[in-house]
Enzyme design. Structure first.
Site, PDB file in Angstrom:
ATOM      1  N   ARG A  48       0.826  -1.049  -0.052  1.00 39.29           N
ATOM      2  CA  ARG A  48       0.001  -0.111   0.064  1.00 39.29           C
ATOM      3  C   ARG A  48       0.855   1.238  -0.020  1.00 39.29           C
ATOM      4  O   ARG A  48       0.473   2.175  -0.544  1.00 39.29           O
ATOM      5  CB  ARG A  48      -0.785  -0.083   1.089  1.00 39.29           C
ATOM      6  CG  ARG A  48      -2.095  -0.929   0.962  1.00 39.29           C
ATOM      7  CD  ARG A  48      -3.074  -0.916   2.180  1.00 39.29           C
ATOM      8  NE  ARG A  48      -4.276  -1.616   1.672  1.00 39.29           N
ATOM      9  CZ  ARG A  48      -5.193  -1.936   2.606  1.00 39.29           C
ATOM     10  NH1 ARG A  48      -5.061  -1.680   4.066  1.00 39.29           N
ATOM     11  NH2 ARG A  48      -6.231  -2.431   2.351  1.00 39.29           N
TER      12      ARG A  48
ATOM     13  N   GLY B 187     -12.851  -4.182   1.528  1.00 37.75           N
ATOM     14  CA  GLY B 187     -13.932  -3.649   1.537  1.00 37.75           C
ATOM     15  C   GLY B 187     -14.498  -2.669   0.494  1.00 37.75           C
ATOM     16  O   GLY B 187     -15.832  -2.662  -0.073  1.00 37.75           O
TER      17      GLY B 187
ATOM     18  N   LYS C 205     -14.267 -11.848   7.903  1.00 36.32           N
ATOM     19  CA  LYS C 205     -15.083 -11.131   7.977  1.00 36.32           C
ATOM     20  C   LYS C 205     -16.495 -11.237   7.122  1.00 36.32           C
ATOM     21  O   LYS C 205     -17.114 -10.685   6.277  1.00 36.32           O
ATOM     22  CB  LYS C 205     -14.763  -9.771   7.397  1.00 36.32           C
ATOM     23  CG  LYS C 205     -13.471  -9.150   8.407  1.00 36.32           C
ATOM     24  CD  LYS C 205     -12.908  -7.814   7.960  1.00 36.32           C
ATOM     25  CE  LYS C 205     -11.846  -7.631   7.447  1.00 36.32           C
ATOM     26  NZ  LYS C 205     -11.462  -6.605   6.643  1.00 36.32           N
TER      27      LYS C 205
ATOM     28  N   GLY D  68      -6.764  -6.674   2.145  1.00 43.34           N
ATOM     29  CA  GLY D  68      -5.493  -6.436   2.796  1.00 43.34           C
ATOM     30  C   GLY D  68      -4.883  -8.012   2.820  1.00 43.34           C
ATOM     31  O   GLY D  68      -3.691  -7.951   2.409  1.00 43.34           O
TER      32      GLY D  68
HETATM   33  P1  ADP Z   1      -9.056  -9.729   3.304  1.00 44.47           P
HETATM   34  O1  ADP Z   1      -8.215  -8.801   4.348  1.00 44.47           O
HETATM   35  O2  ADP Z   1      -8.434 -10.097   2.253  1.00 44.47           O
HETATM   36  O3  ADP Z   1     -10.181  -9.064   3.051  1.00 44.47           O
HETATM   37  P2  ADP Z   1     -10.250 -11.090   5.707  1.00 44.47           P
HETATM   38  O4  ADP Z   1      -9.559 -10.047   6.577  1.00 44.47           O
HETATM   39  O5  ADP Z   1     -11.797 -10.918   5.675  1.00 44.47           O
HETATM   40  O6  ADP Z   1      -9.524 -10.974   4.111  1.00 44.47           O
HETATM   41  O7  ADP Z   1      -9.834 -12.612   6.235  1.00 44.47           O
HETATM   42  C1  ADP Z   1      -8.433 -12.878   6.305  1.00 44.47           C
HETATM   43  C2  ADP Z   1      -8.449 -13.498   7.467  1.00 44.47           C
HETATM   44  O8  ADP Z   1      -9.197 -14.689   7.413  1.00 44.47           O
HETATM   45  C3  ADP Z   1      -6.906 -14.165   7.612  1.00 44.47           C
HETATM   46  O9  ADP Z   1      -6.224 -13.844   8.753  1.00 44.47           O
HETATM   47  C4  ADP Z   1      -7.227 -15.786   7.769  1.00 44.47           C
HETATM   48  O10 ADP Z   1      -6.419 -16.257   8.863  1.00 44.47           O
HETATM   49  C5  ADP Z   1      -8.586 -15.644   8.137  1.00 44.47           C
HETATM   50  N1  ADP Z   1      -9.238 -16.937   7.777  1.00 44.47           N
HETATM   51  C6  ADP Z   1      -9.298 -17.605   6.494  1.00 44.47           C
HETATM   52  N2  ADP Z   1      -9.942 -18.829   6.668  1.00 44.47           N
HETATM   53  C7  ADP Z   1     -10.108 -18.950   7.997  1.00 44.47           C
HETATM   54  C8  ADP Z   1     -10.766 -20.246   8.754  1.00 44.47           C
HETATM   55  N3  ADP Z   1     -11.028 -21.279   8.180  1.00 44.47           N
HETATM   56  N4  ADP Z   1     -10.799 -20.126  10.065  1.00 44.47           N
HETATM   57  C9  ADP Z   1     -10.423 -18.968  10.671  1.00 44.47           C
HETATM   58  N5  ADP Z   1      -9.983 -17.695  10.386  1.00 44.47           N
HETATM   59  C10 ADP Z   1      -9.615 -17.826   8.743  1.00 44.47           C
HETATM   60 MG    MG Z   2      -8.485  -8.508   6.433  1.00 43.90          MG
END
Ligand code: ADP
Ligand code: MG
Length: 404
Positions: free
Chosen positions: A35, A385, A211, A362
């Site tokens: 970023r 988001g 999330k 992220g």
């Molecule tokens: P992004 O930042 O790409 O939008 P999120 O913040 O929604 O993604 O999710 C990322 C997190 O989700 C990571 O820290 C990952 O460890 C967690 N995650 C993915 N699969 C699982 C799971 N099965 N159980 C718990 N956490 C998970």
């Molecule tokens: Mg995230």
């Protein structure tokens, strides 16, 4: 929207740039500086033409309701100081870091900036008014500023004081507001995933991450736009439970079960869920790790990644894709044992020819970079988001609408 190249003569002008330096940190170290790197062309463009650049960004979350002691700890954890250090190394031009957000000293720093200098203020969220779009706060930041540049794509879906309040005030004062190179690039790439061209089909969306409630709303809209949606990560367990599968101690959002079920039924086979998983008896320091034979997860176990059969299924689904939009890791990729699902998605994209592929979020972007697949994607978005909100709102984001 005005671009920075359309600003005319900017020598000596004080330009406030809202950047997105909300980088993932671990023990005070920057885990992924993408970023920061993505904001460099705009900063360089402005400073090289003699502008005085003031940078504003948020970092992490500050819960102001938690009381002074907890807030102090959160501030310490979310200081932009390490970002200032990294920015200095990358820019190779003078960067002044001001460890404050507002006040007389900040005003002094802003007023005494020399042409071509860059000033970074402390985390905007240290101010309780930031997330409330407090206009008094926005006015403090807008003081002494000639031009506003929006470069924080990752937070353009939020109408906060620094993203919305400042440009609305400056516009009223008859001053210019513009978008930076990164926002331009993000919007151009993401609009292709919003206004879908027939030649970009099959269009496959892949959703994962943690999330769930933030992301689950977009599924409705994605079903209108995409041909198929593959769901992994923790989000999958809410669907599995809604469909009567056992999920053990996996994270589930119980208030979303009815919605998940309705979505799945409406999709008529276009939502593809995992058919096996890698599960453990605990999230950290686990002692038992199993690969389940189907989508059911036994009691006392939690799903940590998609399993090998799901990997094969997802890769098969991706094979004919002409466009891919991916948000959210398939598993807990930060732990090596549960990174395979996320790596498999990267590998599948890497193998495809003639595909337009976008990854966003992220953590997803950090995974793409960590596993060495930055060049395999057509576009790696700095926003999760924001990218999802663009899809939900047919391309409209409050932080960009205010610039029009
Ligand atoms: P992004 O930042 O790409 O939008 P999120 O913040 O929604 O993604 O999710 C990322 C997190 O989700 C990571 O820290 C990952 O460890 C967690 N995650 C993915 N699969 C699982 C799971 N099965 N159980 C718990 N956490 C998970
Ligand atoms: Mg995230």
């Amino acid at each position: 929207m005005l671009t920075i190249e359309q600003l005319g003569d900017i020598k000596g002008k004080r330009i406030l740039v809202r950047v997105d330096f909300n980088v993932p940190l671990k023990d005070g170290q920057i885990r992924d500086d993408n970023r920061i790197i993505q904001a460099l062309p705009t900063i360089k463009f402005l400073t090289s033409r003699g502008a005085k650049v003031v940078l504003l960004s948020h970092l992490g979350k500050i819960k102001h309701k938690d009381g002074p002691e907890a807030v102090m700890a959160q501030m310490k954890k979310n200081s932009l100081e390490p970002v200032a250090v990294r920015l200095k190394e990358l820019l190779k031009t003078p960067v002044v870091f001001c460890p404050l957000t507002t006040g007389e000293e900040v005003d002094y720093f802003v007023r005494t900036l020399e042409d071509g200098e860059t000033l970074l203020l402390e985390n905007t969220r240290f101010e309780p008014g930031e997330t409330k779009n407090d206009l008094e706060l926005a006015q403090k930041w807008a003081n002494n500023i000639d031009i506003f540049v929006m470069e924080a794509f990752g937070t353009a879906h939020r109408a906060h004081a620094s993203t919305y309040g400042i440009p609305s005030i400056l516009k009223q004062e008859g001053k210019k507001v513009a978008v930076g190179y990164l926002v331009e690039k993000e919007v151009n790439n993401l609009m292709r995933c919003v206004d879908v061209n027939p030649s970009d089909r099959p269009y496959i969306a892949i959703l994962g991450g943690l999330k769930v409630s933030d992301k689950i709303k977009v599924i409705d809209k994605l079903l209108e736009k995409c041909d198929k949606i593959l769901i992994g990560g923790a989000m999958a367990y809410t669907f599995q439970k809604a469909l009567g599968k056992t999920v053990g101690i996996s994270p589930v959002e119980d208030d979303q079960l009815a919605y998940a079920k309705a979505c799945y039924e409406k999709a008529k086979g276009r939502i593809i869920l995992p058919i096996d998983s890698v599960s453990t008896d605990a999230f950290m320091n686990w002692s038992k790790k199993i690969t389940t034979k189907d989508a059911n997860i036994p009691d006392e176990f939690e799903g940590m990644d998609i399993g090998p059969k799901t990997i094969a299924l997802f890769q098969k689904e991706m094979k004919n894709a002409k466009m891919i939009f991916w948000n959210g890791p398939m598993g807990v990729f930060e732990q090596e044992d549960f990174a395979l699902g996320t790596i498999a998605v990267c590998e599948a994209v890497n193998k495809l020819e003639d595909v337009f592929s976008v990854a966003g979020g992220g953590d997803s972007a950090a995974a793409v970079s960590e596993f060495g697949f930055m060049n395999s994607f057509s576009h790696v978005s700095t926003g999760g988001g924001a990218a999802l909100t663009m899809i939900e709102n047919e391309g409209l984001l409050p932080g960009l609408e205010i610039l029009k």
